[in-house]
Structure formats: structure tokens, C-alpha cells
Write a protein that holds these residues in place. Structure first.
Motif, PDB file in Angstrom:
ATOM      1  N   LYS A 117       0.735  -1.190  -0.133  1.00  0.00           N
ATOM      2  CA  LYS A 117      -0.131   0.136  -0.273  1.00  0.00           C
ATOM      3  C   LYS A 117       1.247   1.247  -0.180  1.00  0.00           C
ATOM      4  O   LYS A 117       1.003   1.540  -0.998  1.00  0.00           O
ATOM      5  CB  LYS A 117      -0.657   0.120   1.514  1.00  0.00           C
ATOM      6  N   HIS A 118       1.690   1.748   1.105  1.00  0.00           N
ATOM      7  CA  HIS A 118       2.448   2.863   1.526  1.00  0.00           C
ATOM      8  C   HIS A 118       3.434   2.618   0.574  1.00  0.00           C
ATOM      9  O   HIS A 118       3.418   3.931  -0.387  1.00  0.00           O
ATOM     10  CB  HIS A 118       3.501   2.677   2.128  1.00  0.00           C
ATOM     11  N   ALA A 119       4.490   1.555  -0.429  1.00  0.00           N
ATOM     12  CA  ALA A 119       5.320   1.687  -1.629  1.00  0.00           C
ATOM     13  C   ALA A 119       4.855   1.789  -2.355  1.00  0.00           C
ATOM     14  O   ALA A 119       5.230   3.243  -3.465  1.00  0.00           O
ATOM     15  CB  ALA A 119       6.346   0.620  -1.095  1.00  0.00           C
ATOM     16  N   PHE A 120       3.341   2.066  -2.803  1.00  0.00           N
ATOM     17  CA  PHE A 120       2.922   2.221  -4.378  1.00  0.00           C
ATOM     18  C   PHE A 120       2.431   3.397  -4.489  1.00  0.00           C
ATOM     19  O   PHE A 120       2.713   4.676  -5.360  1.00  0.00           O
ATOM     20  CB  PHE A 120       1.373   1.150  -4.245  1.00  0.00           C
ATOM     21  N   LEU A 121       1.648   3.951  -3.461  1.00  0.00           N
ATOM     22  CA  LEU A 121       1.284   5.166  -3.368  1.00  0.00           C
ATOM     23  C   LEU A 121       2.177   6.297  -3.327  1.00  0.00           C
ATOM     24  O   LEU A 121       2.531   6.741  -4.033  1.00  0.00           O
ATOM     25  CB  LEU A 121       0.561   5.645  -1.550  1.00  0.00           C
ATOM     26  N   GLN A 122       3.451   6.381  -2.293  1.00  0.00           N
ATOM     27  CA  GLN A 122       4.718   6.593  -2.567  1.00  0.00           C
ATOM     28  C   GLN A 122       5.378   6.480  -4.382  1.00  0.00           C
ATOM     29  O   GLN A 122       5.355   7.837  -4.516  1.00  0.00           O
ATOM     30  CB  GLN A 122       5.593   5.989  -1.769  1.00  0.00           C
ATOM     31  N   LYS A 123       5.332   5.907  -4.894  1.00  0.00           N
ATOM     32  CA  LYS A 123       5.853   5.801  -5.941  1.00  0.00           C
ATOM     33  C   LYS A 123       4.562   6.199  -7.253  1.00  0.00           C
ATOM     34  O   LYS A 123       5.265   6.803  -8.314  1.00  0.00           O
ATOM     35  CB  LYS A 123       6.203   3.908  -6.478  1.00  0.00           C
ATOM     36  N   LEU A 124       4.062   5.931  -7.175  1.00  0.00           N
ATOM     37  CA  LEU A 124       2.937   6.879  -8.046  1.00  0.00           C
ATOM     38  C   LEU A 124       2.123   8.285  -7.580  1.00  0.00           C
ATOM     39  O   LEU A 124       2.161   8.907  -8.397  1.00  0.00           O
ATOM     40  CB  LEU A 124       0.968   5.780  -7.669  1.00  0.00           C
ATOM     41  N   MET A 125       1.887   9.001  -6.391  1.00  0.00           N
ATOM     42  CA  MET A 125       2.310   9.896  -6.163  1.00  0.00           C
ATOM     43  C   MET A 125       3.148  10.989  -6.136  1.00  0.00           C
ATOM     44  O   MET A 125       3.433  11.637  -5.026  1.00  0.00           O
ATOM     45  CB  MET A 125       1.286   9.798  -4.478  1.00  0.00           C
ATOM     46  N   LEU A 126       3.531  11.343  -7.205  1.00  0.00           N
ATOM     47  CA  LEU A 126       4.542  12.058  -7.560  1.00  0.00           C
ATOM     48  C   LEU A 126       4.902  13.732  -7.642  1.00  0.00           C
ATOM     49  O   LEU A 126       3.621  14.005  -7.704  1.00  0.00           O
ATOM     50  CB  LEU A 126       6.251  12.234  -8.695  1.00  0.00           C
ATOM     51  N   PRO A 127       5.587  14.506  -6.654  1.00  0.00           N
ATOM     52  CA  PRO A 127       5.446  16.277  -6.916  1.00  0.00           C
ATOM     53  C   PRO A 127       4.876  16.003  -8.254  1.00  0.00           C
ATOM     54  O   PRO A 127       6.051  15.204  -9.115  1.00  0.00           O
ATOM     55  CB  PRO A 127       7.031  16.168  -6.642  1.00  0.00           C
ATOM     56  N   ASP A 128       4.493  17.344  -8.838  1.00  0.00           N
ATOM     57  CA  ASP A 128       4.655  17.485 -10.061  1.00  0.00           C
ATOM     58  C   ASP A 128       3.374  16.800 -10.683  1.00  0.00           C
ATOM     59  O   ASP A 128       3.484  16.762 -12.013  1.00  0.00           O
ATOM     60  CB  ASP A 128       5.021  18.355 -10.361  1.00  0.00           C
ATOM     61  N   THR A 129       2.766  15.552 -10.298  1.00  0.00           N
ATOM     62  CA  THR A 129       2.173  14.576 -10.842  1.00  0.00           C
ATOM     63  C   THR A 129       0.380  15.284 -10.235  1.00  0.00           C
ATOM     64  O   THR A 129       0.316  14.904  -9.492  1.00  0.00           O
ATOM     65  CB  THR A 129       2.042  13.515 -10.369  1.00  0.00           C
ATOM     66  N   GLN A 130      -0.660  14.886 -11.563  1.00  0.00           N
ATOM     67  CA  GLN A 130      -1.785  14.435 -11.151  1.00  0.00           C
ATOM     68  C   GLN A 130      -2.376  13.547 -11.454  1.00  0.00           C
ATOM     69  O   GLN A 130      -2.290  13.559 -12.950  1.00  0.00           O
ATOM     70  CB  GLN A 130      -2.378  15.838 -11.478  1.00  0.00           C
ATOM     71  N   SER A 131      -3.367  12.691 -10.543  1.00  0.00           N
ATOM     72  CA  SER A 131      -3.906  11.549 -10.997  1.00  0.00           C
ATOM     73  C   SER A 131      -5.790  11.449 -11.495  1.00  0.00           C
ATOM     74  O   SER A 131      -6.091  12.524 -10.770  1.00  0.00           O
ATOM     75  CB  SER A 131      -3.532  10.206  -9.769  1.00  0.00           C
ATOM     76  N   PHE A 132      -5.721  11.187 -11.931  1.00  0.00           N
ATOM     77  CA  PHE A 132      -6.976  10.782 -12.887  1.00  0.00           C
ATOM     78  C   PHE A 132      -7.711  10.231 -13.067  1.00  0.00           C
ATOM     79  O   PHE A 132      -7.083   8.656 -13.521  1.00  0.00           O
ATOM     80  CB  PHE A 132      -7.296  11.937 -13.726  1.00  0.00           C
ATOM     81  N   VAL A 133      -9.156   9.997 -12.641  1.00  0.00           N
ATOM     82  CA  VAL A 133     -10.019   8.506 -13.009  1.00  0.00           C
ATOM     83  C   VAL A 133     -10.692   9.050 -13.966  1.00  0.00           C
ATOM     84  O   VAL A 133     -11.486   9.961 -13.946  1.00  0.00           O
ATOM     85  CB  VAL A 133     -10.668   7.394 -11.776  1.00  0.00           C
ATOM     86  N   LEU A 134     -11.028   8.334 -15.054  1.00  0.00           N
ATOM     87  CA  LEU A 134     -11.712   7.797 -16.404  1.00  0.00           C
ATOM     88  C   LEU A 134     -13.766   7.621 -15.690  1.00  0.00           C
ATOM     89  O   LEU A 134     -12.751   6.412 -15.277  1.00  0.00           O
ATOM     90  CB  LEU A 134     -11.385   7.395 -17.651  1.00  0.00           C
ATOM     91  N   TYR A 135     -14.008   7.057 -16.436  1.00  0.00           N
ATOM     92  CA  TYR A 135     -15.348   7.209 -15.870  1.00  0.00           C
ATOM     93  C   TYR A 135     -16.247   7.158 -17.185  1.00  0.00           C
ATOM     94  O   TYR A 135     -16.976   8.338 -17.681  1.00  0.00           O
ATOM     95  CB  TYR A 135     -16.757   7.774 -15.081  1.00  0.00           C
TER      96      TYR A 135
END
Length: 183
Positions: free
Chosen positions: A43-61
Motif C-alpha cells: 500500500k504505502h510503497a505503491f502510493l509513494q511511487k504513484l503520487m510524485l511531485p508535480d503529478t496529477q492523477s485522474f480516473v475516467l468514468y
């Protein structure tokens, strides 16, 4: 096929954590997210790798169903698209085009003058063809060159033209866009 209405909105931490269930082994997660992930996905390692500075994450519905994920990063002086994913059970329905349309639209809403870029593994022919359909073209890789990757770019004008011909944006807010993908 009738026109479809989609929404691309900011991903929550729960949305990001839910992605882990779609990867069954290290090669799958590496093909999607690049190097540096470890399997099994903690969980934490995955989030740390995914949530990088200057990065926005989006979900498509599509309607109320989550069908995809993607990121917009500030890299290489461009809107850099990363970690693009259509959930496995929704593949083969043209949803990668909808994901790209939403990401291009949001990024252009932030800065219309920046070029777009992305990396794709050369072995991922389906993704490569999807990017080519939008107008991305191979370009010289920034930094150290990798023989297994293609670096692709799209000009702001090409992005705008693509969006004008393939999308009707009905509502755009700071971190969300609702649009219709024209068939």
C-alpha cells in the motif's frame, strides 16, 4: 455506436489503491508504471511511487463506472502523460481515446501553449497505435536513451485540432472535465 458521455476527475487515494488489484505480477505493473515498483504491491510503497511531485492523477468514468486511469506530469517542459490504463475488462472498446481526450482537455485548460509527451514500451503495440491515432509522433528521448521505449510528442495545435474533431466538452472545472466522445 452512439456518442458516449465521460467524466475525468481527480483520483482519490482510494482510487489509486484500487489500481493494485489490476496487476497480477511485476512485469504487468512495470509495463504500466515503469521501473521502481515491487511486487507484491504494498500500500504505502505503491502510493509513494504513484503520487510524485508535480503529478496529477485522474480516473475516467463512463457513467458511474470507473474505466480508466491516467496522470498529467510537469516534465520535460511539457504536459507529460503517464501511467495510462484502461481497466482490463473494458479494453477493446476505444476507451483509450476517451482517456486521452480527457487528459488533453484538462492539460490544455491549464496551459494551451505546452506540448504533450509520453513514453511507451515498444512492445506495447496496442498503446503505441492508440497514441499514433491521436497524432503523437516519435521524438528524440530526453536524457538517457532506452532501446525498449519510444518517446512521443504532440504539439498544442495538434491536440487542439484532435479535440475539436473528436470531443464536445460540456463542463470543465479545475480538476475535472465532463465530455462527450464523438463517434
Amino acid at each position: 455506436m452512439p456518442d458516449q458521455v465521460y467524466q475525468l476527475k481527480s483520483a482519490s487515494i482510494d482510487d489509486c489503491l484500487a489500481l493494485r488489484a489490476h496487476f497480477m505480477n511485476l512485469p504487468e505493473v512495470t509495463l504500466w508504471g515503469g521501473e521502481g515498483f515491487h511486487y507484491p504491491l504494498q500500500k504505502h510503497a505503491f502510493l509513494q511511487k504513484l503520487m510524485l511531485p508535480d503529478t496529477q492523477s485522474f480516473v475516467l468514468y463512463r457513467g458511474k463506472q470507473q474505466v480508466g486511469f491516467g496522470q498529467i506530469c510537469a516534465r520535460f517542459g511539457r504536459h507529460h502523460l503517464a501511467r495510462l490504463l484502461i481497466l482490463p475488462r473494458f479494453r477493446g472498446q476505444g476507451l483509450s481515446q476517451a482517456l486521452l481526450q480527457g487528459l488533453l482537455s484538462l492539460a490544455q485548460g491549464q496551459n494551451k501553449r505546452l506540448e504533450f509527451s509520453l513514453f511507451v514500451f515498444l512492445s506495447n503495440e496496442i498503446a503505441m497505435n492508440s497514441y499514433l491515432k491521436v497524432g503523437f509522433t516519435p521524438a528524440e528521448q530526453p536524457g538517457a536513451v532506452r532501446d525498449d521505449l519510444a518517446f512521443m510528442t504532440l504539439s498544442p495545435a495538434q491536440a487542439q485540432t484532435y479535440l475539436q474533431h473528436h470531443t464536445t466538452t460540456t463542463l470543465q472545472q479545475h480538476n475535472a472535465v465532463t465530455f462527450t466522445k464523438l463517434s
